[in-house]
Write a protein that holds these residues in place. Structure first.
Motif, short mmCIF file in Angstrom:
data_model
loop_
_atom_site.label_atom_id
_atom_site.label_comp_id
_atom_site.label_asym_id
_atom_site.label_seq_id
_atom_site.Cartn_x
_atom_site.Cartn_y
_atom_site.Cartn_z
N ARG A 61 39.91 34.18 52.21
CA ARG A 61 41.09 34.89 51.72
C ARG A 61 41.77 34.18 50.55
O ARG A 61 42.94 34.42 50.27
CB ARG A 61 42.11 35.10 52.83
CG ARG A 61 41.55 35.89 54.00
CD ARG A 61 42.55 36.94 54.48
NE ARG A 61 41.96 37.74 55.51
CZ ARG A 61 42.04 37.47 56.82
NH1 ARG A 61 42.72 36.42 57.22
NH2 ARG A 61 41.47 38.24 57.69
N ASP A 63 42.64 34.06 46.97
CA ASP A 63 42.62 34.98 45.84
C ASP A 63 43.68 34.57 44.82
O ASP A 63 44.40 33.58 45.03
CB ASP A 63 42.81 36.44 46.30
CG ASP A 63 44.12 36.64 47.05
OD1 ASP A 63 44.96 35.73 47.03
OD2 ASP A 63 44.30 37.71 47.66
N ASP A 65 46.38 35.90 44.05
CA ASP A 65 47.73 36.01 44.57
C ASP A 65 48.14 34.72 45.29
O ASP A 65 49.25 34.21 45.12
CB ASP A 65 47.75 37.20 45.53
CG ASP A 65 49.15 37.68 45.76
OD1 ASP A 65 49.97 37.47 44.86
OD2 ASP A 65 49.41 38.23 46.83
N ARG A 91 34.79 31.39 39.07
CA ARG A 91 35.62 32.28 39.90
C ARG A 91 36.96 31.62 40.20
O ARG A 91 38.01 32.24 40.09
CB ARG A 91 34.86 32.60 41.19
CG ARG A 91 35.60 33.58 42.05
CD ARG A 91 34.89 33.91 43.35
NE ARG A 91 35.91 34.19 44.34
CZ ARG A 91 36.27 33.36 45.31
NH1 ARG A 91 35.68 32.20 45.44
NH2 ARG A 91 37.24 33.68 46.13
N LEU A 95 40.83 32.78 39.21
CA LEU A 95 41.93 32.95 40.15
C LEU A 95 43.18 32.17 39.70
O LEU A 95 44.23 32.28 40.31
CB LEU A 95 41.53 32.45 41.55
CG LEU A 95 40.36 33.18 42.22
CD1 LEU A 95 40.12 32.63 43.61
CD2 LEU A 95 40.62 34.68 42.28
N ARG A 214 42.88 44.13 40.45
CA ARG A 214 42.38 43.84 41.79
C ARG A 214 41.11 42.97 41.70
O ARG A 214 40.97 41.98 42.39
CB ARG A 214 42.06 45.15 42.52
CG ARG A 214 42.41 45.11 43.96
CD ARG A 214 42.50 46.45 44.65
NE ARG A 214 41.87 47.58 44.04
CZ ARG A 214 42.51 48.65 43.59
NH1 ARG A 214 43.82 48.69 43.64
NH2 ARG A 214 41.87 49.67 43.06
N GLN A 215 40.23 43.36 40.81
CA GLN A 215 38.99 42.56 40.65
C GLN A 215 39.31 41.16 40.13
O GLN A 215 38.70 40.19 40.56
CB GLN A 215 38.04 43.26 39.70
CG GLN A 215 37.45 44.53 40.28
CD GLN A 215 36.31 45.07 39.42
OE1 GLN A 215 35.79 44.39 38.56
NE2 GLN A 215 35.94 46.31 39.67
N GLY A 217 41.97 39.54 40.67
CA GLY A 217 42.60 38.80 41.76
C GLY A 217 41.61 38.21 42.74
O GLY A 217 41.91 37.24 43.43
N THR A 218 40.42 38.79 42.80
CA THR A 218 39.42 38.21 43.70
C THR A 218 38.36 37.45 42.91
O THR A 218 37.34 37.03 43.47
CB THR A 218 38.73 39.31 44.54
OG1 THR A 218 38.21 40.30 43.65
CG2 THR A 218 39.70 39.97 45.49
N GLY A 219 38.59 37.30 41.62
CA GLY A 219 37.71 36.45 40.82
C GLY A 219 36.38 37.08 40.45
O GLY A 219 35.44 36.37 40.12
N ALA A 256 46.87 38.24 37.62
CA ALA A 256 45.69 39.08 37.48
C ALA A 256 45.73 39.86 36.16
O ALA A 256 44.71 40.02 35.49
CB ALA A 256 45.60 40.04 38.66
#
Ligand SMILES: Nc1ncnc2c1ncn2[C@@H]1O[C@H](COP(=O)(O)OP(=O)(O)OP(=O)(O)O)[C@@H](O)[C@H]1O
Ligand SMILES: [Mg+2]
Length: 431
Positions: A61, A63, A65, A91, A95, A214-215, A217-219, A256
């Motif tokens: 989890r 990310d 954020d 990645r 982030l 969104r993408q 934020g997850t790298g 992000a």
């Protein structure tokens, strides 16, 4: 004084050895808490007992954020990856982790990275009520290298409340730049309700900027995935639409959005961002450092942009709003130097020669002269809105289109087209 550090390197075989080595020898680092997961780490960060976090990429989890929340709590972040695992390193950087090291690095090197990361943190951190808390900390590269190679320019189109014409300028600028041969990406980042899709007659059901954020934020955002989220209006003009509804602004996390813009530099020579007006504090939320901030996305865009345009209307009320907005921007982001664009210029609301009077007034109250003047041209605008097309398509000979073309040529670095030099509203650099 030794540096108080949290670790969160679960899942890695080398964790206890590393923590032991950091603690044992005199590296100036004390591990104050070994966290088991992201929630544990965020809870520890909120206690204010540590200045840095050492984490591994495998942390579940993790990310953008979570990294932003650590930064907002005044905790600098250093990431560890398996030796040679470059993709995971990239990645982590996407982030927002600026310092990334191989896990087998010497404990002294890791300790130095922790100190360096903390050195970028201002003593007290941003006040929690300050929307800058949502931005990368000073000393944290906005796009830590690598990745590199994104050479496109980013132009933010911003301005005060009162609908001075930000969207009109952003759409016109991107469209005209594309027509001049500059590959352009138009991004709708208006957190108070984007309308670029409607203006261009696009049936917007795409995830657009929110999907890209969104993408990021997850790298996992890269050039091809960004392009896949855009509309190709023409081969040279891509559009990343805004959140379908204004209440979906929390999807646009500042970190992000910054990553999306850096990725945009790789896919387009010119990225034009239609911004919301407000840069003020989200004071109702200020007691909660982790709460998303609506204006954080706007601030991220303004920080990342190479050029910020401030669009003002051309009547006394609009000018007053422009002066106030620039004051506010200076308080929040003193490093940003916007270029003024006066839109909807017409005779009537300002006595005398409106261009001269407005130029003088803005120079007197803001210290800068407008660089471009765009005429009021209701007829051309209405034709464009009615058709869901751009001015170049429905009113190619209009004075407004001509001036937008000149503005685009200057910002895209292309030659000013001959047609752009004619007409009563000739744009002129004012000093
Ligand atoms: N130069 C112009 N001449 C005539 N009308 C204009 C001109 N520029 C903008 N308009 C009109 O003014 C209105 C506001 O313009 P626009 O939507 O571009 O402003 P905005 O700053 O993006 O506003 P918002 O706060 O709603 O995002 C629109 O109806 C637009 O068509
Ligand atoms: Mg708008």
């Amino acid at each position: 004084m030794t540096l108080q550090v949290f670790t969160a390197v679960t899942g890695a075989g080398w964790e206890s050895e590393l923590v032991g080595a950091l603690d044992r020898d005199d590296h100036g680092v004390t591990v104050v808490r070994r966290c088991v997961d992201v929630s544990d780490l965020l809870a520890a960060a909120a206690t204010g007992t540590g200045q840095a976090a050492l984490l591994s990429a495998e942390l579940r989890r993790l990310d953008g954020d979570a990294v932003a929340r650590l930064h907002a709590a005044g905790v600098a972040v250093v990431g560890l990856v398996e030796p040679g695992d470059e993709p995971t390193g990239l990645r982590l950087r996407q982030l927002g982790v600026a310092h990334v090291l191989p896990a087998d690095a010497d404990p002294e090197v890791i300790a130095r990275a922790l100190r360096d990361a903390v050195a970028g943190v201002p003593a007290a951190g941003h006040d929690v009520a300050d929307p800058r808390a949502a931005l990368p900390l000073p000393g944290t590269p906005v796009q830590p290298e690598p990745p590199t190679g994104g050479r496109g320019r980013v132009v933010a189109v911003w301005g005060p409340t009162g609908a001075p014409g930000r969207t009109t300028v952003a759409v016109g600028l991107a469209d005209e730049a594309a027509r001049l041969g500059t590959s352009s990406l138009l991004v709708d980042a208006d957190v108070y309700g984007g309308v670029v899709a409607q203006v261009l007659g696009l049936l917007d059901e795409s995830p657009g900027l929110a999907g890209a954020a969104r993408q990021a934020g997850t790298g996992v955002l890269d050039g091809p995935s960004l392009v896949a989220l855009t509309w190709a209006v023409r081969p040279q003009l891509q559009v990343l639409t805004g959140p379908a509804r204004a209440d979906r602004w929390p999807e646009l996390r500042p970190g992000a959005v910054g990553t999306v813009l850096e990725e945009a530099r790789r896919v387009a020579e010119l990225t034009v961002v239609d911004c919301a007006f407000s840069v003020e504090d989200d004071e109702e939320l200020s007691f909660d450092t982790a709460a998303p901030r609506r204006n954080g996305a706007t601030l991220a865009v303004l920080e990342h942009a190479d050029t910020v345009l401030c669009v003002s209307g051309a009547d006394p009320v609009a000018l007053q709003r422009c002066v106030r907005a620039l004051d506010q921007l200076r308080d929040v982001l003193p490093g940003v130097e916007p270029e003024l664009v006066v839109n909807q210029l017409r005779r009537g609301p300002v006595p005398g020669d409106p261009r001269r009077e407005i130029g003088n007034a803005l120079e007197r109250f803001t210290g800068r002269r407008p660089r471009w003047f765009l005429p009021a041209d209701r007829r051309a605008i209405d034709a464009a809105l009615a058709a869901g097309r751009t001015l170049a398509e429905v009113a190619p000979g209009s004075a407004l289109r001509t001036e937008l073309r000149t503005l685009a040529a200057e910002l895209a670095g292309a030659g000013v087209p001959a047609a752009g030099r004619r007409g009563p509203w000739r744009s002129r650099r004012a000093g």
